[in-house]
Design a protein around this motif. Sequence first.
Motif, short mmCIF file in Angstrom:
data_model
loop_
_atom_site.label_atom_id
_atom_site.label_comp_id
_atom_site.label_asym_id
_atom_site.label_seq_id
_atom_site.Cartn_x
_atom_site.Cartn_y
_atom_site.Cartn_z
N HIS A 1 -37.71 42.15 -6.95
CA HIS A 1 -36.74 41.74 -5.94
C HIS A 1 -36.24 42.89 -5.08
O HIS A 1 -35.41 42.70 -4.21
CB HIS A 1 -35.55 41.04 -6.62
CG HIS A 1 -34.79 41.95 -7.52
ND1 HIS A 1 -35.22 42.21 -8.79
CD2 HIS A 1 -33.67 42.67 -7.33
CE1 HIS A 1 -34.36 43.06 -9.36
NE2 HIS A 1 -33.42 43.34 -8.49
N THR A 2 -36.76 44.08 -5.31
CA THR A 2 -36.30 45.25 -4.58
C THR A 2 -37.23 45.55 -3.41
O THR A 2 -38.43 45.56 -3.55
CB THR A 2 -36.27 46.48 -5.52
OG1 THR A 2 -35.39 46.19 -6.60
CG2 THR A 2 -35.78 47.71 -4.80
N THR A 3 -36.63 45.78 -2.26
CA THR A 3 -37.38 46.17 -1.08
C THR A 3 -36.96 47.57 -0.69
O THR A 3 -35.76 47.85 -0.61
CB THR A 3 -37.09 45.20 0.09
OG1 THR A 3 -37.40 43.89 -0.33
CG2 THR A 3 -37.88 45.57 1.31
N ARG A 4 -37.92 48.43 -0.47
CA ARG A 4 -37.59 49.78 -0.04
C ARG A 4 -37.39 49.77 1.47
O ARG A 4 -38.23 49.29 2.21
CB ARG A 4 -38.69 50.75 -0.43
CG ARG A 4 -38.81 50.89 -1.94
CD ARG A 4 -39.38 52.26 -2.27
NE ARG A 4 -39.60 52.35 -3.69
CZ ARG A 4 -38.74 52.94 -4.52
NH1 ARG A 4 -37.65 53.47 -4.08
NH2 ARG A 4 -39.02 53.00 -5.81
N VAL A 5 -36.27 50.31 1.89
CA VAL A 5 -35.92 50.35 3.30
C VAL A 5 -35.51 51.78 3.64
O VAL A 5 -34.79 52.41 2.88
CB VAL A 5 -34.74 49.39 3.59
CG1 VAL A 5 -34.31 49.46 5.04
CG2 VAL A 5 -35.10 47.97 3.21
N ASP A 6 -35.95 52.27 4.78
CA ASP A 6 -35.54 53.59 5.24
C ASP A 6 -34.50 53.41 6.33
O ASP A 6 -34.80 52.93 7.42
CB ASP A 6 -36.75 54.36 5.78
CG ASP A 6 -36.38 55.76 6.23
OD1 ASP A 6 -35.22 56.19 6.02
OD2 ASP A 6 -37.25 56.44 6.82
N LEU A 7 -33.26 53.77 6.02
CA LEU A 7 -32.17 53.65 6.98
C LEU A 7 -31.72 55.00 7.51
O LEU A 7 -30.60 55.14 8.02
CB LEU A 7 -31.00 52.90 6.33
CG LEU A 7 -31.30 51.45 5.94
CD1 LEU A 7 -30.11 50.83 5.21
CD2 LEU A 7 -31.68 50.63 7.15
N THR A 8 -32.58 55.99 7.40
CA THR A 8 -32.27 57.31 7.92
C THR A 8 -31.92 57.20 9.40
O THR A 8 -32.61 56.51 10.16
CB THR A 8 -33.48 58.25 7.73
OG1 THR A 8 -33.82 58.28 6.35
CG2 THR A 8 -33.16 59.65 8.21
N GLY A 9 -30.84 57.84 9.79
CA GLY A 9 -30.41 57.80 11.18
C GLY A 9 -29.50 56.63 11.51
O GLY A 9 -28.98 56.54 12.62
N ARG A 10 -29.28 55.73 10.56
CA ARG A 10 -28.40 54.58 10.76
C ARG A 10 -27.03 54.88 10.14
O ARG A 10 -26.93 55.60 9.17
CB ARG A 10 -28.96 53.32 10.10
CG ARG A 10 -30.30 52.90 10.59
CD ARG A 10 -30.18 52.25 11.93
NE ARG A 10 -31.45 51.66 12.29
CZ ARG A 10 -31.55 50.68 13.15
NH1 ARG A 10 -30.49 50.19 13.72
NH2 ARG A 10 -32.73 50.20 13.45
N THR A 11 -26.01 54.27 10.71
CA THR A 11 -24.65 54.39 10.17
C THR A 11 -24.21 53.02 9.70
O THR A 11 -24.30 52.04 10.44
CB THR A 11 -23.68 54.91 11.24
OG1 THR A 11 -24.11 56.20 11.67
CG2 THR A 11 -22.26 55.00 10.69
N ALA A 12 -23.76 52.96 8.45
CA ALA A 12 -23.29 51.71 7.86
C ALA A 12 -21.82 51.82 7.52
O ALA A 12 -21.37 52.84 7.01
CB ALA A 12 -24.09 51.39 6.61
N LEU A 13 -21.07 50.78 7.80
CA LEU A 13 -19.68 50.69 7.40
C LEU A 13 -19.59 49.60 6.34
O LEU A 13 -20.11 48.50 6.54
CB LEU A 13 -18.80 50.32 8.60
CG LEU A 13 -17.33 50.15 8.28
CD1 LEU A 13 -16.48 50.89 9.30
CD2 LEU A 13 -16.95 48.68 8.24
N VAL A 14 -18.98 49.92 5.20
CA VAL A 14 -18.86 48.96 4.10
C VAL A 14 -17.39 48.80 3.74
O VAL A 14 -16.74 49.78 3.36
CB VAL A 14 -19.65 49.42 2.85
CG1 VAL A 14 -19.51 48.40 1.73
CG2 VAL A 14 -21.11 49.66 3.18
#
Length: 126
Positions: free
Chosen positions: A7-20
Amino acid sequence: SATPAPHTTRVDLTGRTALVTGAASGIGRACALRLAAAGATVRLVDIDGATLAELADQGVGEPVELDLTDLDAAEEAARGADIVVKNGEGGERRVRWANRGSVARRPTGTRASSCQKTRRVPHAGG
C-alpha cells in the motif's frame, strides 16, 4: 533498502512545501513525518508549540505555533505552500494541492470546501 509495503507509494516531493495542521500528534504528525520523508519542506502547524519544537529538533519541519481561528496568521502560514493537509473533525482529512503563491481565503460562515478545490481522503477505518 527495504521493499515498500504493497500500500506504500514512493513519492519524491523534493522542492515542494507542505503545510500540515494538527501536526503535533496523531494523523497530523504521521502526515508530517511521511511528507518530510518524501523530501518536502514541512510547516508543522498546531497550538502545541512544545511538541512542534520536538519535531523540529528531529528535523521533521518548521514549527508554526498557531490557532487557526486567526485567519490572517493562517493565511500567512499557508503562503507559498504547494500541499496543504488539513486535519478535520470527524476523522476526515483534506489534501489540497495549492497554486504556488496563491492562498484561497474563505468568507466567514462558509465551508472551506465551497471556496477551494480539495480532495477528500477517507478515514483509514472506513
